[in-house]
Structure formats: C-alpha cells, structure tokens
Design a protein around this motif. Structure first.
Motif, PDB file in Angstrom:
ATOM      1  N   LEU A 237      19.401  61.794  58.277  1.00 11.93           N
ATOM      2  CA  LEU A 237      18.331  62.561  58.931  1.00 11.93           C
ATOM      3  C   LEU A 237      17.655  61.725  60.011  1.00 11.93           C
ATOM      4  O   LEU A 237      17.376  62.210  61.108  1.00 11.93           O
ATOM      5  CB  LEU A 237      17.306  63.047  57.890  1.00 11.93           C
ATOM      6  CG  LEU A 237      17.829  64.092  56.891  1.00 11.93           C
ATOM      7  CD1 LEU A 237      16.803  64.371  55.811  1.00 11.93           C
ATOM      8  CD2 LEU A 237      18.201  65.403  57.605  1.00 11.93           C
ATOM      9  N   GLN A 238      17.412  60.468  59.690  1.00  9.00           N
ATOM     10  CA  GLN A 238      16.789  59.562  60.661  1.00  9.00           C
ATOM     11  C   GLN A 238      17.688  59.405  61.889  1.00  9.00           C
ATOM     12  O   GLN A 238      17.231  59.497  63.020  1.00  9.00           O
ATOM     13  CB  GLN A 238      16.545  58.207  59.973  1.00  9.00           C
ATOM     14  CG  GLN A 238      16.307  57.045  60.893  1.00  9.00           C
ATOM     15  CD  GLN A 238      14.815  56.784  61.101  1.00  9.00           C
ATOM     16  OE1 GLN A 238      13.960  57.616  60.785  1.00  9.00           O
ATOM     17  NE2 GLN A 238      14.506  55.634  61.643  1.00  9.00           N
ATOM     18  N   ALA A 239      18.977  59.221  61.651  1.00 11.56           N
ATOM     19  CA  ALA A 239      19.924  59.018  62.753  1.00 11.56           C
ATOM     20  C   ALA A 239      20.000  60.251  63.657  1.00 11.56           C
ATOM     21  O   ALA A 239      20.330  60.145  64.828  1.00 11.56           O
ATOM     22  CB  ALA A 239      21.302  58.680  62.204  1.00 11.56           C
ATOM     23  N   HIS A 240      19.688  61.442  63.099  1.00 13.31           N
ATOM     24  CA  HIS A 240      19.789  62.676  63.892  1.00 13.31           C
ATOM     25  C   HIS A 240      18.412  63.205  64.308  1.00 13.31           C
ATOM     26  O   HIS A 240      18.265  64.379  64.647  1.00 13.31           O
ATOM     27  CB  HIS A 240      20.588  63.729  63.111  1.00 13.31           C
ATOM     28  CG  HIS A 240      22.039  63.352  63.016  1.00 13.31           C
ATOM     29  ND1 HIS A 240      22.999  63.854  63.852  1.00 13.31           N
ATOM     30  CD2 HIS A 240      22.674  62.458  62.211  1.00 13.31           C
ATOM     31  CE1 HIS A 240      24.175  63.304  63.556  1.00 13.31           C
ATOM     32  NE2 HIS A 240      24.002  62.456  62.561  1.00 13.31           N
ATOM     33  N   GLY A 241      17.416  62.334  64.246  1.00 13.85           N
ATOM     34  CA  GLY A 241      16.078  62.696  64.716  1.00 13.85           C
ATOM     35  C   GLY A 241      15.410  63.786  63.899  1.00 13.85           C
ATOM     36  O   GLY A 241      14.652  64.602  64.425  1.00 13.85           O
ATOM     37  N   LEU A 242      15.704  63.835  62.602  1.00 15.79           N
ATOM     38  CA  LEU A 242      15.150  64.907  61.757  1.00 15.79           C
ATOM     39  C   LEU A 242      14.233  64.355  60.666  1.00 15.79           C
ATOM     40  O   LEU A 242      14.188  64.883  59.562  1.00 15.79           O
ATOM     41  CB  LEU A 242      16.301  65.695  61.116  1.00 15.79           C
ATOM     42  CG  LEU A 242      17.097  66.575  62.090  1.00 15.79           C
ATOM     43  CD1 LEU A 242      18.422  66.998  61.490  1.00 15.79           C
ATOM     44  CD2 LEU A 242      16.275  67.808  62.463  1.00 15.79           C
ATOM     45  N   SER A 243      13.521  63.279  60.973  1.00 15.59           N
ATOM     46  CA  SER A 243      12.685  62.709  59.914  1.00 15.59           C
ATOM     47  C   SER A 243      11.219  63.148  59.994  1.00 15.59           C
ATOM     48  O   SER A 243      10.382  62.653  59.254  1.00 15.59           O
ATOM     49  CB  SER A 243      12.819  61.194  59.899  1.00 15.59           C
ATOM     50  OG  SER A 243      12.830  60.696  61.197  1.00 15.59           O
ATOM     51  N   ASN A 244      10.913  64.137  60.870  1.00 19.69           N
ATOM     52  CA  ASN A 244       9.555  64.698  60.861  1.00 19.69           C
ATOM     53  C   ASN A 244       9.468  65.758  59.768  1.00 19.69           C
ATOM     54  O   ASN A 244      10.454  66.417  59.463  1.00 19.69           O
ATOM     55  CB  ASN A 244       9.235  65.365  62.202  1.00 19.69           C
ATOM     56  CG  ASN A 244       9.174  64.340  63.306  1.00 19.69           C
ATOM     57  OD1 ASN A 244       8.784  63.197  63.083  1.00 19.69           O
ATOM     58  ND2 ASN A 244       9.609  64.739  64.491  1.00 19.69           N
ATOM     59  N   ASN A 245       8.282  65.921  59.199  1.00 20.60           N
ATOM     60  CA  ASN A 245       8.087  66.924  58.146  1.00 20.60           C
ATOM     61  C   ASN A 245       9.144  66.826  57.047  1.00 20.60           C
ATOM     62  O   ASN A 245       9.673  67.816  56.572  1.00 20.60           O
ATOM     63  CB  ASN A 245       8.093  68.349  58.727  1.00 20.60           C
ATOM     64  CG  ASN A 245       6.898  68.566  59.626  1.00 20.60           C
ATOM     65  OD1 ASN A 245       5.806  68.053  59.342  1.00 20.60           O
ATOM     66  ND2 ASN A 245       7.095  69.289  60.720  1.00 20.60           N
ATOM     67  N   LEU A 246       9.468  65.608  56.708  1.00 23.98           N
ATOM     68  CA  LEU A 246      10.475  65.352  55.674  1.00 23.98           C
ATOM     69  C   LEU A 246       9.770  64.850  54.408  1.00 23.98           C
ATOM     70  O   LEU A 246       8.957  63.925  54.466  1.00 23.98           O
ATOM     71  CB  LEU A 246      11.470  64.299  56.183  1.00 23.98           C
ATOM     72  CG  LEU A 246      12.462  63.758  55.162  1.00 23.98           C
ATOM     73  CD1 LEU A 246      13.362  64.859  54.612  1.00 23.98           C
ATOM     74  CD2 LEU A 246      13.329  62.659  55.802  1.00 23.98           C
ATOM     75  N   PHE A 247      10.073  65.475  53.290  1.00 26.38           N
ATOM     76  CA  PHE A 247       9.436  65.143  52.015  1.00 26.38           C
ATOM     77  C   PHE A 247      10.494  64.670  51.019  1.00 26.38           C
ATOM     78  O   PHE A 247      11.563  65.274  50.925  1.00 26.38           O
ATOM     79  CB  PHE A 247       8.705  66.370  51.439  1.00 26.38           C
ATOM     80  CG  PHE A 247       7.568  66.824  52.310  1.00 26.38           C
ATOM     81  CD1 PHE A 247       7.813  67.547  53.475  1.00 26.38           C
ATOM     82  CD2 PHE A 247       6.252  66.493  51.994  1.00 26.38           C
ATOM     83  CE1 PHE A 247       6.772  67.934  54.303  1.00 26.38           C
ATOM     84  CE2 PHE A 247       5.204  66.882  52.801  1.00 26.38           C
ATOM     85  CZ  PHE A 247       5.461  67.605  53.973  1.00 26.38           C
ATOM     86  N   VAL A 248      10.173  63.590  50.311  1.00 29.98           N
ATOM     87  CA  VAL A 248      11.089  63.099  49.271  1.00 29.98           C
ATOM     88  C   VAL A 248      10.390  63.241  47.942  1.00 29.98           C
ATOM     89  O   VAL A 248       9.235  62.840  47.787  1.00 29.98           O
ATOM     90  CB  VAL A 248      11.470  61.620  49.471  1.00 29.98           C
ATOM     91  CG1 VAL A 248      12.556  61.212  48.490  1.00 29.98           C
ATOM     92  CG2 VAL A 248      11.938  61.374  50.867  1.00 29.98           C
ATOM     93  N   ASP A 249      11.073  63.833  46.980  1.00 33.53           N
ATOM     94  CA  ASP A 249      10.424  64.094  45.694  1.00 33.53           C
ATOM     95  C   ASP A 249      11.370  63.734  44.551  1.00 33.53           C
ATOM     96  O   ASP A 249      12.576  63.961  44.633  1.00 33.53           O
ATOM     97  CB  ASP A 249      10.050  65.585  45.605  1.00 33.53           C
ATOM     98  CG  ASP A 249       9.040  65.846  44.493  1.00 33.53           C
ATOM     99  OD1 ASP A 249       8.805  64.943  43.670  1.00 33.53           O
ATOM    100  OD2 ASP A 249       8.476  66.968  44.459  1.00 33.53           O
ATOM    101  N   GLY A 250      10.790  63.187  43.508  1.00 35.01           N
ATOM    102  CA  GLY A 250      11.566  62.903  42.304  1.00 35.01           C
ATOM    103  C   GLY A 250      11.803  61.413  42.135  1.00 35.01           C
ATOM    104  O   GLY A 250      11.231  60.575  42.841  1.00 35.01           O
ATOM    105  N   MET A 251      12.683  61.142  41.218  1.00 34.53           N
ATOM    106  CA  MET A 251      12.946  59.766  40.868  1.00 34.53           C
ATOM    107  C   MET A 251      13.556  58.977  42.019  1.00 34.53           C
ATOM    108  O   MET A 251      13.594  57.749  41.988  1.00 34.53           O
ATOM    109  CB  MET A 251      13.933  59.812  39.719  1.00 34.53           C
ATOM    110  CG  MET A 251      13.951  58.601  38.885  1.00 34.53           C
ATOM    111  SD  MET A 251      15.537  58.423  38.170  1.00 34.53           S
ATOM    112  CE  MET A 251      16.325  59.945  38.396  1.00 34.53           C
ATOM    113  N   SER A 252      14.033  59.714  43.031  1.00 35.22           N
ATOM    114  CA  SER A 252      14.660  59.040  44.165  1.00 35.22           C
ATOM    115  C   SER A 252      13.683  58.096  44.871  1.00 35.22           C
ATOM    116  O   SER A 252      14.118  57.137  45.512  1.00 35.22           O
ATOM    117  CB  SER A 252      15.178  60.081  45.158  1.00 35.22           C
ATOM    118  OG  SER A 252      14.247  61.111  45.322  1.00 35.22           O
TER     119      SER A 252
END
Ligand SMILES: [Zn+2]
Length: 421
Positions: A237-252
């Motif tokens: 996602l970062q490499a394709h410029g898609l890291s805005n409004n990105l949420f990470v949830d869970g044990m990850s």
C-alpha cells in the motif's frame, strides 16, 4: 528411517511429521488446523519425539506445541524471531477462546513451559543431537524467521521445507536452495496445482481495485494474517501511495512490533518501519466504529475470517449499511468462513448465515511457492524420495504426478501413514 505422518498429510493444517532414525525421533512442526472446532495432530498415536524442529510461527505449524509439552519435556528448536511470534499467536488464541467462552486447549502454564523449552538457533548453525545426528535451519522466505529444516542422520538426510516461498516479496528474499545432499524431501504443496500471477502486475491490480472502490465511496476491508501478510500488504500500500486513511487492527499491530525487533531478518527494514508508522492503529471498540467509514482502508485479522476484528467490521458494515468491499489476500482453507464467503458469497455471523451484498475479491498475495517454484526447489535438492504434504487433495495429486513425470519417486501420504525409507 521411519516417517510417521501425524498431521498436514492430505490436507492443509496441523502439520506434524515424526522422523525416526536410529535411536532418535525428531518431530517436524506441531500445528493445529484452524477450523471450528480445531483439529489436532495425531500425536497420541505416535512414539514420543526427543525434540521438535519448528519451521515457523504460523499456528498450523506451531499451535499444538503447548498442549504437546503437557506430556513431554523436550527441546523445541527454531529461529530467534519465531519464538516471540509463537507466543503472541498462542496468547491471542487463548484470548479468542475466552471471548467465545470456550476452554482453551492449553493453559498459561503450558505457554511458560514452551518458553522454557525453546532453543533459538541462527540460520545455518548446526544443532547436534546426542547420537551424532544434527539439524540446520535454512531461510524459507515465507515469513519472518521461517525456516526449512535440514536434518542429517547416519541413515540419510532429510529436507523439510515447512512453508516455502521461492519468489521475492516486499519483505523477504526467496527461499534459499539447500546445498547439501538430500535423500528425502518433505515438501509443502499448497499451490502444487497453481501458478501465481506476476507479483508486480498483481500489486498494480490490487492498488487499482482499492482506488476504484474508494472513488465509488466504498470502504475496503482487507482481512489478512497477522503475521506476514499484514506487513507485506502495508509495504504494498505504501509503495502504491495508498497509505492515507489506512487502519490496522488486531494482533497484527503487536506482530509488527516484533517484526521491527528483528530488522536483519527483513529485506528492507526501513521500508517496513515507514509503512507501519503511517497506518492508524485501532486500539478500542470506539476507534473500530470510527474506522468503519467510506473511503477508509482497513487491514484486519483474521485472514480467513475465523474470528478477530475483521468479523466485527463485517458485522458493522452490514448493520449500518456502510458499503464495503472485501479483498481477501491469502489462501482460504476449506471449511473456513473466508472460503465460504469467497465461493458462496455468504458469511456466518452469530450463528446466522447472511448474504454479503457487495463485492468480494481474491488477490493471490501468496507467501507460498507455486507449482513452478516447488518443482525448481525440488530439482535443486534432487532427492531420492519426495513426500508431498500441506496441500488440498487436488493440489497434491497434480504435484505428485508432475514430480513423477520429472523422474522423482514422489508420494502424498495420508495422516496416520507410517513409511520406512
Ligand atoms: Zn505459514
């Protein structure tokens, strides 16, 4: 040498292969099958091993270890990053069991015992057993710290691949080839009948699908395994410029923290650190509710929708009528909620079956070698005998056939099979 296949033979999940050579019995992996209810390896039917060689942290390879150690006090050998990752995954398994009011199949005391019996080994360093046999761990390219196990005995040499990736990903270099003489190869076969798409094209297609969904006012849920896939997708996602409004949830989130502690096991630790730091980490139910919005991309566990926050998101989307697309990014084991959603467009929620009204797509971000990769890897090892495990029946059948066409003595055993080589 005697091989006793105790799990993961003729199926994906609960890997466990006992190899007996002379006086020594070594168990390769000790996993669970993450279906409801869990399935366990057939260890009660086997002689007790003297040691366990653990290929990597995923629960289908490690999940039964604490229960196994209730009745055994033997060393568990793996790489340095594998143990904290296993601990994290098992603590999460306990938590999920408590939330679902099930009795976990192991206790916290069992987890402590596992810690006590953990023996970390760097790649390529030899571990010697009392009878003169030895093992070595080789990079498998699959997840952080993943290893192939090379086991050298007086009766012959075994290479157990664990899970293997032969292509380069954002996070890891491909699996290394074994330079030693291999008599018996025990290979994974997850994609024995398949070819993966070109990785760069796949990333582009994935990026485009997300852009399109966001432009149409959808939210995008990306269910991903906490360990490996989440970190890989973050980099994509970062490499394709898609890291805005990105949420990470869970044990990850916790898994990513551990990954950051082992930079030398990554291809480009800086790249991953940047990608992870840009994502919003969801830490509460209120934040989760807030993340459920059109225009947001949510990367959540579990990868096959067996529990975890991804199921809460699905529930919220349906309840609140928020349009969302689900992009699955990993192999979906038969019998899991993810496989049913993909094949039938339905989802089991709180005991009820509901129709998923929006798009579900699968992107083959595999961390496993495909047919060509498995064949190339086997040819490099050039063994006398190949056992194909860790695959659905049709994948196994095709792979065995292919190996035989190439002149190998290949066979796909079933659980419970005892074979002398
Ligand atoms: Zn794995």
């Amino acid at each position: 040498m005697n091989f006793h296949f105790l799990g993961g033979a003729g199926e994906v999940g609960r890997n466990a292969v006992l190899v007996e050579s002379g006086d020594l019995r070594l168990l390769f992996d000790c996993g669970i099958k993450a279906v409801t209810p869990y399935e366990f390896p057939l260890l009660k039917e086997a002689k007790r091993p003297h040691a366990v060689a653990l290929s990597h942290a995923h629960l289908d390879h490690s999940g039964y270890l604490p229960a196994f150690l209730q009745h055994a006090s033997v060393p568990v050998i793996s790489t340095f990053p594998t143990f904290p990752l296993v601990q994290l995954l098992l603590e999460d398994t306990q938590k999920i069991a408590e939330q679902e009011r099930r009795t976990p199949y192991f206790s916290s005391a069992d987890l402590r015992k596992l810690q006590k019996h953990s023996r970390a080994l760097p790649y390529h360093q030899e571990h010697l057993f009392h009878d003169g046999s030895s093992l070595k761990l080789l990079d498998a390219g699959h997840i952080l710290g993943s290893a192939q196990v090379f086991y050298e005995t007086k009766e012959g040499n075994v290479l157990y691949t664990g899970d293997l990736n032969t292509t380069s990903t954002q996070l890891h270099a491909p699996a290394e080839a074994c330079k030693e003489n291999v008599d018996v190869l025990v290979t994974e076969s997850t994609y024995g009948n398949s070819e993966h798409p070109n990785r760069q094209q796949l990333e582009k297609k994935f990026g485009y699908a997300i852009e399109e969904a966001l432009a149409d006012d959808f939210a995008v849920l990306i269910p991903a395994f906490a360990l490996g896939r989440t970190q890989e997708i973050l980099c994509v996602l970062q490499a394709h410029g898609l890291s805005n409004n990105l949420f990470v949830d869970g044990m990850s989130v916790k898994a990513s923290d551990i990954v950051l502690n082992f930079p030398s096991y990554l291809k480009d630790a800086q790249k991953f650190a940047e990608a992870f730091s840009r994502a919003h980490k969801v830490e509460s139910a209120a934040e989760r509710k807030g993340a459920c919005k059109p225009g947001h991309v949510i990367l959540a566990t579990a990868g096959m929708l067996e529990g975890g926050p991804s199921m809460s998101y699905i529930q919220q989307f349906l309840k609140r009528g928020i349009k969302a697309k689900i992009f699955l990014t990993g192999f979906q084991v038969r019998g899991t909620k993810g496989r049913r959603l993909l094949e039938e467009g339905i989802i089991r929620l709180n005991g009820k079956t509901e129709k998923w009204p929006w798009e579900v797509r699968f992107f083959d971000f595999s961390a496993h070698a495909d047919q060509k990769g498995l064949l190339r890897h086997a040819k490099k090892a050039n063994p006398e005998k190949i056992f194909c495990v860790h695959g659905d029946p049709e994948q196994l059948k095709t792979l065995v056939h292919l190996f035989r066409e190439e002149g190998f003595d290949a066979y796909a055993p079933q659980n419970g099979d005892k074979i002398t080589v």
